[in-house]
Design a protein around this motif. Structure first.
Motif, PDB file in Angstrom:
ATOM      1  N   LYS A 453       0.599  -1.087  -0.053  1.00 40.05           N
ATOM      2  CA  LYS A 453      -0.038  -0.024  -0.061  1.00 40.05           C
ATOM      3  C   LYS A 453       0.835   1.077  -0.026  1.00 40.05           C
ATOM      4  CE  LYS A 453      -4.331  -1.802   1.499  1.00 40.05           C
ATOM      5  NZ  LYS A 453      -4.028  -3.078   1.738  1.00 40.05           N
ATOM      6  N   LYS A 454       2.050   1.328   0.746  1.00 39.24           N
ATOM      7  CA  LYS A 454       2.991   2.432   0.824  1.00 39.24           C
ATOM      8  C   LYS A 454       4.276   2.167   0.052  1.00 39.24           C
ATOM      9  CE  LYS A 454       1.142   4.405   4.992  1.00 39.24           C
ATOM     10  NZ  LYS A 454       1.515   4.634   6.327  1.00 39.24           N
ATOM     11  N   THR A 455       4.910   2.942  -0.356  1.00 43.11           N
ATOM     12  CA  THR A 455       6.431   2.694  -0.476  1.00 43.11           C
ATOM     13  C   THR A 455       6.970   2.721   0.712  1.00 43.11           C
ATOM     14  OG1 THR A 455       6.807   5.095  -0.517  1.00 43.11           O
ATOM     15  CG2 THR A 455       6.166   4.273  -2.585  1.00 43.11           C
ATOM     16  N   PHE A 456       8.367   2.047   0.549  1.00 43.05           N
ATOM     17  CA  PHE A 456       9.068   1.990   1.686  1.00 43.05           C
ATOM     18  C   PHE A 456       9.490   3.454   2.338  1.00 43.05           C
ATOM     19  CE2 PHE A 456      13.303   2.162   3.901  1.00 43.05           C
ATOM     20  CZ  PHE A 456      13.280   1.038   4.905  1.00 43.05           C
ATOM     21  N   ARG A 457       9.567   4.468   1.540  1.00 47.48           N
ATOM     22  CA  ARG A 457      10.235   5.632   2.115  1.00 47.48           C
ATOM     23  C   ARG A 457       8.606   6.220   2.778  1.00 47.48           C
ATOM     24  NH1 ARG A 457      14.375   8.051  -0.124  1.00 47.48           N
ATOM     25  NH2 ARG A 457      13.642  10.277   0.091  1.00 47.48           N
ATOM     26  N   GLY A 458       7.551   6.018   2.242  1.00 46.10           N
ATOM     27  CA  GLY A 458       6.287   6.578   2.812  1.00 46.10           C
ATOM     28  C   GLY A 458       6.144   5.801   4.154  1.00 46.10           C
ATOM     29  N   TRP A 459       6.545   4.598   4.191  1.00 44.01           N
ATOM     30  CA  TRP A 459       6.180   3.765   5.327  1.00 44.01           C
ATOM     31  C   TRP A 459       7.205   4.186   6.488  1.00 44.01           C
ATOM     32  CZ3 TRP A 459      10.020   0.402   7.316  1.00 44.01           C
ATOM     33  CH2 TRP A 459       9.599  -0.186   8.624  1.00 44.01           C
ATOM     34  N   TRP A 460       8.398   4.296   6.003  1.00 41.55           N
ATOM     35  CA  TRP A 460       9.508   4.758   6.915  1.00 41.55           C
ATOM     36  C   TRP A 460       9.183   6.187   7.549  1.00 41.55           C
ATOM     37  CZ3 TRP A 460      13.326   2.596   9.307  1.00 41.55           C
ATOM     38  CH2 TRP A 460      14.521   3.305   9.767  1.00 41.55           C
ATOM     39  N   LYS A 461       8.593   7.083   6.873  1.00 43.62           N
ATOM     40  CA  LYS A 461       8.234   8.279   7.391  1.00 43.62           C
ATOM     41  C   LYS A 461       7.112   8.175   8.555  1.00 43.62           C
ATOM     42  CE  LYS A 461       9.300  11.768   3.901  1.00 43.62           C
ATOM     43  NZ  LYS A 461       8.874  12.187   2.754  1.00 43.62           N
ATOM     44  N   SER A 462       6.221   7.388   8.258  1.00 41.93           N
ATOM     45  CA  SER A 462       4.974   7.131   9.018  1.00 41.93           C
ATOM     46  C   SER A 462       5.352   6.394  10.394  1.00 41.93           C
ATOM     47  CB  SER A 462       4.060   6.445   8.332  1.00 41.93           C
ATOM     48  OG  SER A 462       4.183   5.222   8.150  1.00 41.93           O
ATOM     49  N   THR A 463       6.613   5.998  10.442  1.00 39.85           N
ATOM     50  CA  THR A 463       6.823   4.943  11.795  1.00 39.85           C
ATOM     51  C   THR A 463       7.728   5.844  12.419  1.00 39.85           C
ATOM     52  OG1 THR A 463       8.892   3.991  10.747  1.00 39.85           O
ATOM     53  CG2 THR A 463       6.896   2.996  10.354  1.00 39.85           C
TER      54      THR A 463
END
Ligand code: SF4
Lengths: 476, 222
Positions: A453-463
């Motif tokens: 659902k998310k790119t790795f960078r998107g996921w990283w930002k949200s964690t």
């Protein structure tokens, strides 16, 4: 080599997989062989040390190739042998035909040898009116069927015993039998006369011993001993890289070959023969050796691929290769299928169009790991992929590589690219079976992983990861 | 006698190419040279005579080779005579050597002995071949036969090969066996009977060479 492109290779693989029984036989054969090899290696005190020593022997041979060849030539010729230096395959063919003509040869019995295939020995002798018979069982059956070899040592391993029986019946008029012992006995009987009557015996060599001026013939069937001892003219055709310092190198090299080629302590027959070996039952017997370069010296200068000349032709790299397992040997269209074939065929038989073969590997490194003389096949294959002319990769691969190169050359393009790729992946999946999809061939046998659902960078930002890296930055 | 077989061009072209390639030194750059002592990695050699004989006997069994241990040459000769009678051999290809002559001394009458000088067809019609061995290796089970006095032709043609060897020629490793064998005109190492890997890559104990192998090992030195 008749396969000239990636598409030909893929078609040959599809044909092979379509013949479900043959593909299964192929895999069963590989499983048995790989298991036997593992057991044979376990007999060594230290397989790694033996392998490193084998690599060192072969490297020393290649580093001192000029001296080794000069020593070999001096010994071989002083023992009465006739040596012929062939810079190219054409020169080797000429030498072979000249030998046959001068000696009034009408019939020839030959062994299995990739060097004989490389120079086109059969065609050259055939057009000069010399009848050639193949004597190694699998090679002979394949030759009768007009088929391609499926393995460098076991060219008919893809055939069932019934298919072999039918071939012997159809081509040699033998009674039909699917019993392998009976089949081999029939061939033995039929070929015996050829061995006794042939004017010329023709073979490849596994090693040339520089100090002794002798050739080492390695075999399982005993046909090479007959080829070497019965006809009045004996011709060996060998690549220049086969030379090794002396007979004292053989115990190690032969045990590495035995373990890797057949999972045995040694091959069942090894003969050391020279021009001064008494042969042909007292008749005047002449021994010739044709030394072939044909691209080997160029390979020697190639930093990434020179090691390939260490090869002792055991076939282990093919047995272990996942592509060879699924593709079968005939798809390679070369007498040297598998990873080493992908490296050597381009250099030694370029006219036969082997440009796409370096792509026939997943680059997993299993081939290099199994090689008894430690050839870094993975490195050679990567380097050969780099050297491939862009046309041989096909326009789709080239276009994708160009796109990838652009995308990776700046962070902004990379960020944009990952967003676009996510959309393309969904589209590719939806159109996988249509001709709109340029990847449809590739996707016929593969499924793309589900797009997250998310790119790795998107996921990283949200964690919490993003918070902690920001904190680290602040600290710094 | 040194004889140039070809115009020198081919040789010069190849040697010049090799020199050129060595300058590029692809190989030198590619491969670090490990210290070489191959024996460190090979299977453990057998040091004592008893260990060698029992290891060799085990290997013969694994290799589907008949192994007969004899105290004296006389025992071997009797064993050979009995084998010949059992197998109903009428024609034997034989290496011309005094040792082989001795072990064949007890053969039943009417058994023809064919030496290599009788020609290929005569050898090809023999039911078995008899040769002496120059060395054996307990570790791999290799039996080293020379090429002298017709041994190469006899051993190449025979459907059954009977080899006679003396225990002091049984080596603990292949390295040693090749040294013990010395350097006659040529050598053949037999490790079990001939094998063929044809259809389905299944080994079949048969081929063009000996389909069965019999080894007599004589313990007495003289
Ligand atoms: S590259 Fe290595 S594993 Fe492959 S055939 Fe040659 S020696 Fe055997």
């Amino acid at each position: 080599m008749r396969n000239s492109s990636n598409a030909d290779f893929e078609k040959a693989v599809a044909d092979f997989q379509y013949d479900v029984a043959s593909a299964q036989r192929h895999r069963d054969g590989l499983d048995r062989e790989n298991w036997a090899r593992t057991e044979a290696r376990a007999r060594f005190r230290d397989w790694g040390a033996a392998r490193a020593a084998g690599a060192a022997i072969r490297d020393a041979d290649l580093l001192h190739l000029e001296r080794r060849l000069a020593d070999f030539a001096a010994r071989f010729e002083s023992a009465g042998g006739r040596l012929h230096w062939a810079p190219s395959a054409g020169d080797a063919r000429e030498a072979l035909v000249r030998i046959a003509k001068e000696a009034g040869v009408r019939s020839c019995v030959r062994g299995l040898s990739s060097t004989l295939e490389e120079i086109g020995a059969d065609e050259a002798l055939g057009t000069s009116g010399v009848a050639v018979r193949h004597s190694q069982f699998g090679d002979m059956v394949n030759h009768l069927r007009g088929g391609r070899p499926s393995h460098m040592l076991h060219p008919a391993m893809h055939l069932s015993r019934e298919e072999v029986g039918e071939t012997l019946h159809a081509k040699m008029g033998s009674p039909t039998t699917s019993n392998p012992e009976e089949q081999v006995a029939l061939v033995r009987k039929s070929l015996r006369e050829s061995f006794l009557q042939a004017d010329m015996g023709l073979a490849g060599a596994s090693f040339l011993l520089a100090e002794e001026g002798k050739v080492a013939l390695v075999e399982h069937e005993g046909n090479l001993r007959l080829i070497a001892s019965m006809p009045r003219v004996f011709v060996v055709v060998a690549g220049i890289e086969k030379v090794t310092e002396s007979v004292s190198d053989l115990p190690l090299l032969l045990q590495l070959v035995g373990a890797s080629a057949g999972g045995t302590a040694l091959p069942s027959g090894v003969s050391l023969i020279g021009p001064d070996t008494p042969r042909a039952c007292g008749e005047t017997a002449v021994m010739h050796l044709i030394l072939v370069d044909n691209g080997r010296s160029l390979l020697l200068a190639d930093t990434a691929s020179a090691e390939a000349l260490r090869c002792v032709k055991c076939g282990a790299c093919a047995d272990i290769c996942p592509v060879y397992r699924m593709a079968g040997g005939r798809a390679y269209g070369s007498v040297l299928p598998g990873p080493i074939g992908a490296v050597l065929t381009r250099h030694l038989m370029p006219a036969r169009g082997a440009q796409a073969l370096p792509l026939a590997t997943p680059l997993c490194g299993a081939c290099g790991d199994v090689c008894p003389v430690g050839i870094d096949l993975h490195r050679a294959l990567v380097s050969q992929r780099r050297e491939m002319p862009p046309a041989s990769r096909g326009w789709k691969v080239n276009a994708m590589l160009r796109l990838h190169e652009r995308m990776m050359s700046s962070q902004a393009r990379y960020n944009r690219g990952t967003r676009i790729v996510r959309i393309l992946a969904v589209l590719a999946d939806l159109t996988r079976k249509t001709s709109f999809n340029p990847l449809s061939d590739w996707m016929r046998h593969r499924t793309l992983p589900e797009t997250p659902k998310k790119t790795f960078r998107g996921w990283w930002k949200s964690t919490a990861g993003a918070t902690s890296s920001a904190a680290r930055k602040d600290k710094a | 006698m040194s004889r140039k077989s070809e115009p020198a061009d081919g040789r010069e072209i190849i040697m010049a190419r090799i020199r050129e390639a060595s300058k590029a030194a692809g190989l030198r750059a590619a491969t670090p040279m490990p210290a070489y002592d191959g024996r460190n990695g090979l299977p453990e050699p057998h040091a004592d005579r008893g260990g060698r004989i029992s290891a060799f006997a085990r290997r013969m069994e694994e290799l589907r080779t008949s192994f007969v241990l004899c105290d004296t040459l006389q025992d071997a000769a009797e064993g050979m005579a009995a084998l010949c009678e059992r197998a109903k051999w009428r024609r034997l290809g034989v290496q011309s050597s005094p040792f082989v002559g001795d072990v064949l001394a007890g053969l039943p009458g009417g058994v023809e002995r064919v030496t290599a000088d009788k020609g290929k067809s005569a050898l090809g019609a023999c039911e078995a071949g008899i040769v002496e061995c120059r060395a054996m290796d307990a570790q791999t089970g290799a039996v080293v036969v020379g090429a002298e006095n017709g041994a190469l032709e006899v051993s190449a043609c025979a459907p059954t090969l009977v080899v006679f060897g003396r225990a002091h020629r049984l080596a603990g490793s292949l390295d040693e066996a090749i040294r013990v064998a010395g350097s006659p005109g040529g050598l053949t190492l037999f490790t079990g009977p001939s094998m063929t890997y044809g259809a389905e890559r299944r080994p079949v104990a048969s081929g063009h060479g000996p389909t069965s192998l019999v080894i007599y090992l004589i313990l007495a030195e003289k």
